[in-house]
Motif scaffolding. Structure first.
Motif, short mmCIF file in Angstrom:
data_model
loop_
_atom_site.label_atom_id
_atom_site.label_comp_id
_atom_site.label_asym_id
_atom_site.label_seq_id
_atom_site.Cartn_x
_atom_site.Cartn_y
_atom_site.Cartn_z
N GLY A 202 0.74 -1.29 -0.04
CA GLY A 202 0.18 -0.24 0.06
C GLY A 202 0.92 1.22 0.00
N GLY A 203 0.48 2.34 -0.56
CA GLY A 203 1.18 3.40 -0.56
C GLY A 203 0.07 4.60 -0.34
N SER A 204 0.66 5.95 0.27
CA SER A 204 0.06 6.95 0.74
C SER A 204 1.11 7.85 1.44
CB SER A 204 -0.98 6.69 1.47
OG SER A 204 -1.92 7.75 1.76
N GLY A 205 0.61 9.03 1.79
CA GLY A 205 1.28 9.70 2.66
C GLY A 205 1.37 9.08 3.94
N TYR A 206 2.63 9.44 4.71
CA TYR A 206 2.82 8.76 5.90
C TYR A 206 1.65 9.05 6.99
CZ TYR A 206 5.22 7.75 10.24
OH TYR A 206 5.42 7.03 11.50
N SER A 207 1.28 10.31 6.97
CA SER A 207 0.26 10.59 8.05
C SER A 207 -0.93 9.48 7.98
CB SER A 207 -0.20 11.97 7.84
OG SER A 207 -0.95 12.24 6.48
N GLU A 208 -1.29 9.11 6.74
CA GLU A 208 -2.52 8.29 6.69
C GLU A 208 -2.40 7.03 7.42
OE1 GLU A 208 -4.84 8.14 2.96
OE2 GLU A 208 -3.69 10.06 2.42
N PHE A 209 -1.04 6.24 7.45
CA PHE A 209 -0.54 5.01 7.71
C PHE A 209 0.05 5.28 9.14
CE2 PHE A 209 -0.08 3.55 2.90
CZ PHE A 209 -1.62 3.28 3.05
N GLN A 210 0.20 6.37 9.74
CA GLN A 210 0.99 6.63 10.78
C GLN A 210 0.59 5.65 12.19
OE1 GLN A 210 1.25 10.69 12.06
NE2 GLN A 210 3.13 10.14 13.82
N PRO A 211 -0.95 5.71 12.30
CA PRO A 211 -1.25 5.01 13.34
C PRO A 211 -0.96 3.34 13.46
CG PRO A 211 -2.66 6.60 12.89
CD PRO A 211 -1.80 6.63 11.87
N TYR A 212 -1.08 3.04 12.16
CA TYR A 212 -0.80 1.68 12.07
C TYR A 212 0.43 1.10 11.79
CZ TYR A 212 -5.80 2.76 10.72
OH TYR A 212 -7.15 3.19 10.77
N ILE A 213 1.31 1.79 11.42
CA ILE A 213 2.76 1.65 11.53
C ILE A 213 3.03 1.76 12.82
CG2 ILE A 213 5.28 2.57 10.69
CD1 ILE A 213 3.91 3.69 8.43
N GLU A 214 2.84 2.52 13.85
CA GLU A 214 3.28 2.82 15.10
C GLU A 214 2.72 1.66 15.99
OE1 GLU A 214 2.18 6.68 16.34
OE2 GLU A 214 3.89 7.73 15.40
N SER A 215 1.51 1.20 15.47
CA SER A 215 0.94 -0.03 16.38
C SER A 215 1.34 -1.31 15.73
CB SER A 215 -0.45 0.13 16.30
OG SER A 215 -1.09 -0.43 14.88
N GLY A 216 2.17 -1.18 14.84
CA GLY A 216 2.80 -2.85 14.29
C GLY A 216 1.85 -3.44 13.42
N LYS A 217 0.67 -2.74 12.99
CA LYS A 217 -0.09 -3.39 11.97
C LYS A 217 0.22 -3.58 10.53
CE LYS A 217 -4.28 -2.81 15.19
NZ LYS A 217 -5.63 -2.35 15.21
N MET A 218 1.13 -2.33 10.24
CA MET A 218 1.53 -2.28 8.90
C MET A 218 2.97 -2.10 9.35
SD MET A 218 -0.64 0.69 7.05
CE MET A 218 -2.58 0.31 6.68
N ARG A 219 3.86 -2.75 8.32
CA ARG A 219 5.44 -2.44 8.23
C ARG A 219 5.85 -1.57 7.03
NH1 ARG A 219 6.33 -7.07 8.36
NH2 ARG A 219 7.07 -7.71 6.38
N ALA A 220 6.28 -0.29 7.41
CA ALA A 220 6.93 0.57 6.42
C ALA A 220 8.07 0.10 5.81
CB ALA A 220 7.17 2.09 7.05
N ILE A 221 8.24 -0.11 4.31
CA ILE A 221 9.37 -0.82 3.73
C ILE A 221 10.19 0.54 2.90
CG2 ILE A 221 8.55 -2.85 3.86
CD1 ILE A 221 7.76 -2.72 0.78
N ALA A 222 9.69 1.56 2.49
CA ALA A 222 10.40 2.59 1.62
C ALA A 222 9.42 3.68 1.74
CB ALA A 222 10.29 2.04 0.17
N VAL A 223 10.15 4.97 1.67
CA VAL A 223 9.78 6.32 1.29
C VAL A 223 10.14 6.76 0.04
CG1 VAL A 223 9.24 6.95 3.97
CG2 VAL A 223 11.44 7.22 2.78
N THR A 224 9.45 7.63 -0.66
CA THR A 224 9.85 8.28 -1.80
C THR A 224 10.44 9.58 -1.66
OG1 THR A 224 7.71 9.32 -2.01
CG2 THR A 224 7.86 7.11 -3.15
N SER A 225 11.09 9.93 -0.50
CA SER A 225 11.81 11.27 -0.39
C SER A 225 13.43 10.95 -0.62
CB SER A 225 11.77 11.46 1.17
OG SER A 225 12.09 10.43 2.00
N PRO A 226 13.98 12.34 -1.03
CA PRO A 226 15.58 12.19 -1.31
C PRO A 226 16.34 11.61 0.04
CG PRO A 226 14.62 14.31 -1.15
CD PRO A 226 13.49 13.47 -1.06
N ALA A 227 16.01 11.76 1.13
CA ALA A 227 16.75 11.35 2.34
C ALA A 227 15.56 10.80 3.34
CB ALA A 227 17.25 12.62 2.83
#
Length: 319
Positions: A202-227
């Motif tokens: 799944g892809g979106s802005g970090y703010s939309e997934f933040q609660p689920y990433i922090e709770s461990g229900k989702m795992r973030a694997i990449a960001v599209t930023s330069p750093a």
């Protein structure tokens, strides 16, 4: 305008300065949210409404959600129903431009009135907690073996996460036309699909997934930023060997046919709202980058973004 330039402009404005001509909360504003509840535009529009009231420039705010076609359905209703209305605003952003490029709707964004860019944000790609994919390299290996087996979930066709997936495919030698991309009408639908293991990535802005990433229900694997994003221990696409960098931004437009005075009033109101405590707290909470740009400068920025995004999408095989 480069990021450092407009940030310097923000500082030059003076965070505590009052704007002339706005002294009472007399306006009853209507904000069109051209997406279903729970997504980035919905979050942004409601946050702006609270900020307008917190800044004392609006007496009341009413909201209307109208999702579909990367915002084109909401745009059409806004253009047709709000002509000359100096109290109407519509949330929009890079996703709407991409949707217009791919969908070619009968309504044009140029029919509405540019008011202000509000924020910028990079996309994050996530997988369900139980996913066998641990890194974006794992996703790419499967994408090369069988492109259709990797189901990408995100916003409407032409959204920044869709463009990023197409850019990644092209980068690794996969035909972008073979990407199995599933568009959703709002962030809530996309989130449910990820949590339900109905999409691979799944892809979106970090703010939309933040609660689920922090709770461990989702795992973030990449960001599209330069750093890497501050405070976020997630590797960039480039860090993992993929030359994919794309940002998202959100702003607001006014109704068609409003006067220069009405446009200036809306610009001033939105500018003052972005200086409010409510807005500052929301920006920090969601990890947004303040990116205020108003009036003619914003209008020129949108024109450049249209051209740049179209070129990127053509190169990625999406147009």
């Amino acid at each position: 305008m480069q990021r450092d330039t407009f940030l310097k402009s923000l500082l030059a404005l003076g965070a505590g300065a009052a704007l002339p001509g706005i002294s009472t909360a007399s306006a009853n504003l209507k904000i069109m949210l051209p997406a279903n509840p729970g997504g980035g535009w919905d979050i942004t529009g409601r946050a702006l409404g609270r900020a307008l009231q917190d800044a004392g420039v609006a007496a009341s705010i009413t909201y209307e959600n109208k999702g579909g076609a990367a915002g084109a359905i909401g745009l059409a209703q806004f253009v047709n129903a709000s002509k000359g209305d100096g109290n109407a605003l519509m949330v929009m952003g890079a996703v709407m431009l991409g949707g217009i490029i791919t969908g070619k709707p009968p309504v044009s964004l140029s029919q509405a009135t540019p008011i202000a860019r509000l924020t910028s944000e990079y996309n994050v790609f996530v997988v369900p907690a139980a996913s066998p994919f641990k890194t974006m390299k794992d996703v790419v290996e499967q994408l090369k073996r069988d492109p259709g087996s990797v189901k990408w979930g995100g916003g409407s066709r032409g959204s920044t996460e869709h463009v990023a997936a197409a850019m990644l495919a092209r980068e690794v030698g996969v035909d972008a036309a073979k990407i199995n991309y599933v568009p959703f009408r709002g962030g809530g639908e996309a989130t449910a699909a990820i949590l339900g293991n109905n999409v691979s990535v799944g892809g979106s802005g970090y703010s939309e997934f933040q609660p689920y990433i922090e709770s461990g229900k989702m795992r973030a694997i990449a960001v599209t930023s330069p750093a890497r994003l501050p405070g976020l221990a997630v590797p960039t696409m480039k860090e993992q060997g993929f030359n994919v960098e794309i940002g998202n931004w959100r702003g607001v437009y006014g109704a068609p046919g409003i006067t220069a005075e009405q446009r200036k009033r809306l610009v001033d109101m939105v500018t003052q709202a972005t200086r409010s405590k409510a807005w500052t707290e929301t920006v920090a909470k969601n990890g947004w980058t303040p990116a205020l740009m108003v009036g003619a400068a914003f209008e020129e920025f949108v024109d450049r973004e249209f051209a740049s995004l179209r070129a990127t999408m053509v190169k990625a095989g999406m147009v």
